[in-house]
Design a protein around this motif. Structure first.
Motif, PDB file in Angstrom:
ATOM      1  N   MET A   1       0.967  -1.113   0.088  1.00 28.21           N
ATOM      2  CA  MET A   1      -0.025  -0.029  -0.079  1.00 28.21           C
ATOM      3  C   MET A   1       0.866   1.373   0.024  1.00 28.21           C
ATOM      4  SD  MET A   1      -3.131   0.870  -0.163  1.00 28.21           S
ATOM      5  CE  MET A   1      -4.270   2.149   0.325  1.00 28.21           C
ATOM      6  N   LYS A   2       1.896   1.240   0.973  1.00 33.20           N
ATOM      7  CA  LYS A   2       2.798   2.401   0.896  1.00 33.20           C
ATOM      8  C   LYS A   2       3.613   2.874  -0.403  1.00 33.20           C
ATOM      9  CE  LYS A   2       6.861   3.898   3.140  1.00 33.20           C
ATOM     10  NZ  LYS A   2       8.110   3.792   4.123  1.00 33.20           N
ATOM     11  N   GLN A   3       3.772   1.643  -1.206  1.00 35.91           N
ATOM     12  CA  GLN A   3       4.635   1.694  -2.437  1.00 35.91           C
ATOM     13  C   GLN A   3       3.516   2.276  -3.505  1.00 35.91           C
ATOM     14  OE1 GLN A   3       7.949   1.410  -3.071  1.00 35.91           O
ATOM     15  NE2 GLN A   3       7.646   2.111  -5.140  1.00 35.91           N
ATOM     16  N   PHE A   4       2.169   2.048  -3.421  1.00 38.62           N
ATOM     17  CA  PHE A   4       1.138   2.299  -4.407  1.00 38.62           C
ATOM     18  C   PHE A   4       0.976   3.792  -4.126  1.00 38.62           C
ATOM     19  CE2 PHE A   4      -3.248   3.601  -4.835  1.00 38.62           C
ATOM     20  CZ  PHE A   4      -3.453   3.365  -6.075  1.00 38.62           C
ATOM     21  N   ILE A   5       1.030   4.398  -3.164  1.00 35.98           N
ATOM     22  CA  ILE A   5       0.808   5.940  -2.595  1.00 35.98           C
ATOM     23  C   ILE A   5       1.851   6.613  -3.039  1.00 35.98           C
ATOM     24  CG2 ILE A   5       0.651   7.596  -0.573  1.00 35.98           C
ATOM     25  CD1 ILE A   5      -1.213   5.432   0.803  1.00 35.98           C
ATOM     26  N   LEU A   6       3.462   5.846  -2.793  1.00 37.07           N
ATOM     27  CA  LEU A   6       4.466   6.792  -3.421  1.00 37.07           C
ATOM     28  C   LEU A   6       4.306   6.726  -4.773  1.00 37.07           C
ATOM     29  CD1 LEU A   6       7.072   5.323  -0.975  1.00 37.07           C
ATOM     30  CD2 LEU A   6       6.179   7.630  -1.068  1.00 37.07           C
ATOM     31  N   ASN A   7       4.004   5.809  -5.383  1.00 39.93           N
ATOM     32  CA  ASN A   7       3.928   5.980  -6.927  1.00 39.93           C
ATOM     33  C   ASN A   7       2.879   6.784  -7.231  1.00 39.93           C
ATOM     34  OD1 ASN A   7       5.983   3.932  -7.386  1.00 39.93           O
ATOM     35  ND2 ASN A   7       4.646   2.376  -7.325  1.00 39.93           N
ATOM     36  N   LEU A   8       1.765   6.880  -6.722  1.00 39.43           N
ATOM     37  CA  LEU A   8       0.768   7.868  -7.095  1.00 39.43           C
ATOM     38  C   LEU A   8       1.250   9.166  -6.973  1.00 39.43           C
ATOM     39  CD1 LEU A   8      -2.276   7.719  -7.933  1.00 39.43           C
ATOM     40  CD2 LEU A   8      -2.925   8.019  -5.543  1.00 39.43           C
ATOM     41  N   ASP A  11       3.668   9.995  -9.921  1.00 40.28           N
ATOM     42  CA  ASP A  11       2.819  10.112 -11.349  1.00 40.28           C
ATOM     43  C   ASP A  11       2.581  11.719 -11.681  1.00 40.28           C
ATOM     44  OD1 ASP A  11       2.001   9.023 -13.588  1.00 40.28           O
ATOM     45  OD2 ASP A  11       0.108   8.300 -12.654  1.00 40.28           O
ATOM     46  N   ASP A  12       3.137  11.880 -12.764  1.00 38.05           N
ATOM     47  CA  ASP A  12       2.788  13.132 -13.362  1.00 38.05           C
ATOM     48  C   ASP A  12       2.150  13.025 -14.955  1.00 38.05           C
ATOM     49  OD1 ASP A  12       4.946  12.375 -14.762  1.00 38.05           O
ATOM     50  OD2 ASP A  12       6.429  14.346 -14.500  1.00 38.05           O
ATOM     51  N   GLU A  13       1.524  12.123 -15.209  1.00 34.69           N
ATOM     52  CA  GLU A  13       0.985  12.001 -16.296  1.00 34.69           C
ATOM     53  C   GLU A  13      -0.343  12.836 -16.466  1.00 34.69           C
ATOM     54  OE1 GLU A  13       0.524   8.082 -18.071  1.00 34.69           O
ATOM     55  OE2 GLU A  13       2.606   7.550 -17.084  1.00 34.69           O
ATOM     56  N   GLY A  14      -1.051  13.041 -15.398  1.00 34.02           N
ATOM     57  CA  GLY A  14      -2.326  13.624 -15.183  1.00 34.02           C
ATOM     58  C   GLY A  14      -2.067  15.009 -15.635  1.00 34.02           C
ATOM     59  N   ALA A  15      -0.983  15.878 -15.332  1.00 34.12           N
ATOM     60  CA  ALA A  15      -0.736  17.096 -15.719  1.00 34.12           C
ATOM     61  C   ALA A  15      -0.878  17.495 -17.004  1.00 34.12           C
ATOM     62  CB  ALA A  15       0.781  17.374 -15.204  1.00 34.12           C
ATOM     63  N   SER A  16      -0.564  16.769 -17.951  1.00 34.17           N
ATOM     64  CA  SER A  16      -0.682  16.985 -19.437  1.00 34.17           C
ATOM     65  C   SER A  16      -2.252  17.310 -19.707  1.00 34.17           C
ATOM     66  CB  SER A  16      -0.104  16.094 -20.435  1.00 34.17           C
ATOM     67  OG  SER A  16      -0.853  14.885 -20.304  1.00 34.17           O
ATOM     68  N   GLY A  17      -3.228  16.421 -19.128  1.00 32.11           N
ATOM     69  CA  GLY A  17      -4.720  16.366 -19.196  1.00 32.11           C
ATOM     70  C   GLY A  17      -5.111  17.687 -18.675  1.00 32.11           C
ATOM     71  N   ILE A  18      -4.515  18.025 -17.598  1.00 31.79           N
ATOM     72  CA  ILE A  18      -4.964  19.452 -16.856  1.00 31.79           C
ATOM     73  C   ILE A  18      -4.813  20.785 -17.856  1.00 31.79           C
ATOM     74  CG2 ILE A  18      -4.676  20.959 -15.005  1.00 31.79           C
ATOM     75  CD1 ILE A  18      -4.395  18.358 -13.198  1.00 31.79           C
ATOM     76  N   GLU A  19      -3.431  20.523 -18.186  1.00 39.76           N
ATOM     77  CA  GLU A  19      -2.742  21.562 -19.329  1.00 39.76           C
ATOM     78  C   GLU A  19      -3.750  21.795 -20.539  1.00 39.76           C
ATOM     79  OE1 GLU A  19       1.007  20.317 -19.938  1.00 39.76           O
ATOM     80  OE2 GLU A  19       1.836  20.976 -17.780  1.00 39.76           O
ATOM     81  N   TYR A  20      -4.193  20.602 -21.076  1.00 37.93           N
ATOM     82  CA  TYR A  20      -5.058  20.702 -22.184  1.00 37.93           C
ATOM     83  C   TYR A  20      -6.353  21.303 -22.000  1.00 37.93           C
ATOM     84  CZ  TYR A  20      -1.766  17.751 -25.104  1.00 37.93           C
ATOM     85  OH  TYR A  20      -0.665  17.423 -25.647  1.00 37.93           O
ATOM     86  N   ALA A  21      -6.955  20.874 -20.862  1.00 37.33           N
ATOM     87  CA  ALA A  21      -8.140  21.717 -20.270  1.00 37.33           C
ATOM     88  C   ALA A  21      -8.102  23.114 -20.000  1.00 37.33           C
ATOM     89  CB  ALA A  21      -8.553  20.910 -18.996  1.00 37.33           C
ATOM     90  N   LEU A  22      -6.969  23.456 -19.574  1.00 39.52           N
ATOM     91  CA  LEU A  22      -6.723  24.888 -19.357  1.00 39.52           C
ATOM     92  C   LEU A  22      -6.636  25.709 -20.803  1.00 39.52           C
ATOM     93  CD1 LEU A  22      -4.268  25.146 -16.396  1.00 39.52           C
ATOM     94  CD2 LEU A  22      -6.455  25.816 -16.455  1.00 39.52           C
ATOM     95  N   VAL A  23      -6.010  25.128 -21.652  1.00 36.39           N
ATOM     96  CA  VAL A  23      -5.800  25.766 -23.030  1.00 36.39           C
ATOM     97  C   VAL A  23      -7.251  25.786 -23.595  1.00 36.39           C
ATOM     98  CG1 VAL A  23      -4.778  25.572 -25.193  1.00 36.39           C
ATOM     99  CG2 VAL A  23      -3.433  25.182 -23.181  1.00 36.39           C
ATOM    100  N   ALA A  24      -7.856  24.714 -23.558  1.00 39.24           N
ATOM    101  CA  ALA A  24      -9.330  24.573 -23.974  1.00 39.24           C
ATOM    102  C   ALA A  24     -10.087  25.793 -23.391  1.00 39.24           C
ATOM    103  CB  ALA A  24      -9.903  23.279 -23.958  1.00 39.24           C
ATOM    104  N   ALA A  25     -10.025  25.924 -22.239  1.00 39.77           N
ATOM    105  CA  ALA A  25     -10.866  27.066 -21.408  1.00 39.77           C
ATOM    106  C   ALA A  25     -10.299  28.312 -21.833  1.00 39.77           C
ATOM    107  CB  ALA A  25     -10.678  26.748 -20.024  1.00 39.77           C
ATOM    108  N   MET A  26      -9.201  28.556 -22.273  1.00 35.73           N
ATOM    109  CA  MET A  26      -8.718  29.941 -22.718  1.00 35.73           C
ATOM    110  C   MET A  26      -9.277  30.366 -23.929  1.00 35.73           C
ATOM    111  SD  MET A  26      -5.034  30.644 -20.846  1.00 35.73           S
ATOM    112  CE  MET A  26      -4.283  29.021 -21.420  1.00 35.73           C
TER     113      MET A  26
END
Length: 60
Positions: A1-8, A11-26
């Motif tokens: 469980m500890k390893q799962f939380i550390l990996n989570l 993990d920075d793959e979700g950042a690109s999705g947020i960036e795309y959402a911000l660009v779309a909003a702009m």
């Protein structure tokens, strides 16, 4: 469980999705801000073309 939380946390793959959402909003905000002026300008252009074609067709 500890390893799962550390990996989570690492993990920075979700950042690109947020960036795309911000660009779309702009882009959406820019479209809302400029739709009326652009449509007015296009309408004026077509009105000018129409009047020139009408005057050319009537021989004046």
């Amino acid at each position: 469980m500890k390893q799962f939380i550390l990996n989570l946390l690492r993990d920075d793959e979700g950042a690109s999705g947020i960036e795309y959402a911000l660009v779309a909003a702009m882009v959406a905000i820019a479209l809302v801000a400029f739709v009326d002026p652009i449509s007015t300008a296009i309408s004026n252009i077509f009105t000018s073309i129409e009047s020139k074609l009408t005057s050319a067709g009537s021989g004046s």
